[in-house]
Design a protein around this motif. Structure first.
Motif, short mmCIF file in Angstrom:
data_model
loop_
_atom_site.label_atom_id
_atom_site.label_comp_id
_atom_site.label_asym_id
_atom_site.label_seq_id
_atom_site.Cartn_x
_atom_site.Cartn_y
_atom_site.Cartn_z
N PRO A 179 0.81 -1.22 0.00
CA PRO A 179 0.00 0.00 0.00
C PRO A 179 0.85 1.28 0.00
O PRO A 179 0.44 2.29 -0.56
CB PRO A 179 -0.81 -0.13 1.30
N GLY A 180 2.04 1.21 0.59
CA GLY A 180 2.90 2.39 0.62
C GLY A 180 3.34 2.82 -0.76
O GLY A 180 3.42 4.03 -1.05
N PHE A 181 3.61 1.88 -1.62
CA PHE A 181 3.96 2.22 -3.00
C PHE A 181 2.76 2.79 -3.74
O PHE A 181 2.90 3.74 -4.53
CB PHE A 181 4.51 1.00 -3.74
N ALA A 182 1.60 2.21 -3.51
CA ALA A 182 0.39 2.72 -4.15
C ALA A 182 0.14 4.17 -3.75
O ALA A 182 -0.18 5.03 -4.59
CB ALA A 182 -0.81 1.85 -3.78
N ALA A 183 0.29 4.46 -2.46
CA ALA A 183 0.09 5.83 -1.98
C ALA A 183 1.15 6.77 -2.53
O ALA A 183 0.86 7.92 -2.91
CB ALA A 183 0.12 5.85 -0.45
N GLY A 184 2.39 6.29 -2.60
CA GLY A 184 3.47 7.12 -3.14
C GLY A 184 3.26 7.45 -4.60
O GLY A 184 3.49 8.59 -5.04
N LEU A 185 2.80 6.48 -5.38
CA LEU A 185 2.50 6.73 -6.79
C LEU A 185 1.36 7.71 -6.95
O LEU A 185 1.37 8.57 -7.84
CB LEU A 185 2.16 5.41 -7.50
N VAL A 202 19.42 7.46 0.57
CA VAL A 202 18.08 7.90 0.15
C VAL A 202 17.14 6.71 -0.01
O VAL A 202 15.96 6.79 0.36
CB VAL A 202 18.16 8.74 -1.14
N VAL A 203 17.63 5.61 -0.53
CA VAL A 203 16.79 4.40 -0.62
C VAL A 203 16.33 3.98 0.77
O VAL A 203 15.15 3.66 0.98
CB VAL A 203 17.56 3.27 -1.32
N VAL A 263 12.39 4.00 1.79
CA VAL A 263 11.73 2.75 2.18
C VAL A 263 11.05 2.94 3.53
O VAL A 263 9.89 2.54 3.73
CB VAL A 263 12.75 1.59 2.24
N GLY A 264 11.75 3.59 4.46
CA GLY A 264 11.13 3.88 5.75
C GLY A 264 9.92 4.78 5.62
O GLY A 264 8.88 4.56 6.26
N GLU A 265 10.02 5.79 4.78
CA GLU A 265 8.91 6.73 4.56
C GLU A 265 7.71 6.02 3.93
O GLU A 265 6.57 6.16 4.38
CB GLU A 265 9.39 7.87 3.65
N LEU A 266 7.96 5.24 2.87
CA LEU A 266 6.87 4.59 2.15
C LEU A 266 6.17 3.52 3.00
O LEU A 266 4.97 3.31 2.87
CB LEU A 266 7.41 3.94 0.87
N LEU A 267 6.95 2.86 3.87
CA LEU A 267 6.37 1.78 4.67
C LEU A 267 5.92 2.26 6.06
O LEU A 267 5.45 1.45 6.87
CB LEU A 267 7.37 0.64 4.80
N SER A 273 17.90 0.16 8.70
CA SER A 273 19.29 -0.13 8.37
C SER A 273 19.38 -0.77 6.99
O SER A 273 18.39 -1.24 6.42
CB SER A 273 19.88 -1.08 9.40
N GLU A 274 20.60 -0.80 6.47
CA GLU A 274 20.82 -1.47 5.19
C GLU A 274 20.36 -2.93 5.26
O GLU A 274 19.69 -3.43 4.34
CB GLU A 274 22.30 -1.41 4.80
N LYS A 275 20.70 -3.61 6.34
CA LYS A 275 20.30 -5.00 6.50
C LYS A 275 18.78 -5.14 6.49
O LYS A 275 18.23 -6.03 5.81
CB LYS A 275 20.85 -5.57 7.81
N ARG A 276 18.09 -4.25 7.19
CA ARG A 276 16.63 -4.31 7.26
C ARG A 276 16.01 -3.99 5.90
O ARG A 276 15.03 -4.62 5.50
CB ARG A 276 16.12 -3.33 8.32
#
Length: 220
Positions: A21-27, A159-160, A164-168, A175-178
């Protein structure tokens, strides 16, 4: 050129939007990103080296002088054979001289063949990082923008991680691992997810500035 096309980005992002849903909202907020496409070959990697830690204007000036010094076709053997005096004269640091010679030598010898990189992404990254000055991020960006490899995932990019944190909806930057763990479910569309992350960040920052709310001062 072999980067991801606008149509490929749209198809991948539509698939991600159905899943997250986060990607849908971002789009819905900021639309689809423009393609980020670069020429395939050693010249694009050379531009990466030249542009490291200098302004766009400085990189352009160095590039013009480099073409004058070794020829506009930038033959790998000419890079490998260029003297310190020639490379210093175009404005390159001693460190970058080593990087450029490494690129020229590896390509001229055939050890790195940009026309036939390994099909496996991790093997291709390992080969490209044999070039001095080219780390994992630069190798990933090359494979994404110049080869259009659909599942490249530069999880180490700040930035990625932020987007990712913002969208989700995370409270803190993962973290990079997460970020790697979270994106496992997005295969084989992680390349499009990365391009969208950069696009979403830029759009958020533009809105923040336009509304006088500031925003993160981080490079794209």
């Amino acid at each position: 050129m072999m980067g991801l096309t606008a149509e490929q980005l749209r198809v991948s992002l539509d698939a991600l939007a159905q899943q997250e849903p986060g990607f849908a909202a971002g789009l819905a907020r900021h639309g689809y990103p423009d393609p980020r496409i670069r020429e395939r070959g050693h010249v694009t990697m050379l531009r990466t080296i030249v542009g490291q830690q200098v302004s766009v204007a400085s990189a352009a000036a160095i590039w013009r002088r480099l073409e004058e010094a070794v020829g506009a076709d930038i033959v790998p053997a000419a890079l490998a054979a260029a003297s310190d005096e020639e490379l210093r004269g175009v404005g390159l640091s001693r460190q970058k001289m080593g990087y450029i010679r490494s690129l020229g030598e590896l390509v001229a010898s055939g050890e790195v063949d940009f026309a036939q990189l390994p099909a496996d992404d991790e093997e291709a990254i390992a080969l490209l990082t044999k070039i001095k000055g080219i780390g994992r991020w630069s190798a990933e960006i090359y494979l994404l923008f110049a080869e259009g490899r659909t599942d490249i995932w530069p999880a180490g990019d700040l930035v990625v991680q932020i987007e990712v944190g913002e969208l989700l909806g995370h409270e803190a930057r993962p973290s990079e691992k997460r970020v790697r763990e979270l994106a496992e479910a997005w295969r084989p569309h992680r390349g499009a997810a990365a391009i969208f992350a950069w696009h979403h960040y830029g759009a958020r920052l533009a809105v923040a500035r336009a509304t006088g709310k500031g925003g993160e001062k981080l490079p794209l």
